[in-house]
Write an enzyme that holds these catalytic residues in place. Sequence first.
Site, PDB file in Angstrom:
ATOM      1  N   GLY A 292       8.404  -5.107   8.662  1.00 18.52           N
ATOM      2  CA  GLY A 292       9.083  -6.254   8.064  1.00 18.52           C
ATOM      3  C   GLY A 292      10.153  -6.793   8.985  1.00 18.52           C
TER       4      GLY A 292
ATOM      5  N   TYR B 235       0.598   5.363  -5.037  1.00 20.54           N
ATOM      6  CA  TYR B 235       0.737   4.424  -3.919  1.00 20.54           C
ATOM      7  C   TYR B 235      -0.552   3.606  -3.766  1.00 20.54           C
ATOM      8  CZ  TYR B 235       1.239   2.730   0.884  1.00 20.54           C
ATOM      9  OH  TYR B 235       1.286   1.938   2.012  1.00 20.54           O
TER      10      TYR B 235
END
Length: 278
Positions: free
Chosen positions: A14, A164
Amino acid sequence: MNTVIITGGNRGIGLAAARHIADAGHPVILVCRDRERGEEALARIAQPAAPNRHRLVIGDLASLASVREAAARIGELETPVAALINNAAVLPRQRAASPDGFEMQLAVTHLGHFLLTNLLLPMLRRSPRPCRVVTVASAAHLGPAFDFNDPNWERRPYRRVRAYQQSKLANVLFSLELARRVAGTGVEAVVLHPGTYDTGLLRDYMGGGAGAGALARVMGRRDDRGGPVLADLAVGRQDEDLNGAYFNKTSRSSPSSAARDAQAQSRLWTWSAEAVGL
């Protein structure tokens, strides 16, 4: 240049993507839950010639109230948007509940992004075309179908990696349903498996600790190499219609059969809208 909004832009791919996008001349809005880490990331993407070009908005994706506050602050900026990158994710070692009572991975990785995207959609539709919503999923979504009977792991023994996988499957289901809903509006929904990188999330996936860190360094590429992959889908490929596309790194691919299930896509959207109060 139009603005790019990115969640989880304070670390890993990110941050690498945010730096790449900023270097290309786009103003960046980082949505982070921790002010100190967010300000450190903001300093790392700032250019000397325009130190105040980028902005930090505090928003905790685990909290629906915080997501609403973050969306309101972004809306007040009234800036044309090139892309919204739904990147943040968590992988706690034990089951945890969000402030709103949802399993934490599902809350942060899916529900927070679902709410943020929907709240920002009017702003995105007003932006120059194409305006991309890039959701970072994972090849980990390959697996069982989404469990609508127990999405928050309240009745089953908690399996953190399976949770997840479910949260990443939700990313793909959401993105493909969003693509249908925004078709023809100038907004394009894209979903990405960026590859495997040596990030904190990968170490968490492997169980944490020194051994996980060593294994992550062996298995994963440097996280800064993931920045261009994510940035390219957000602000590149302007001559391509990417709405509804699933990318495995730099190539169009096909998600799992569970992710391609149109009924599951619609059902997850309805469930999510009720869950977040839309």
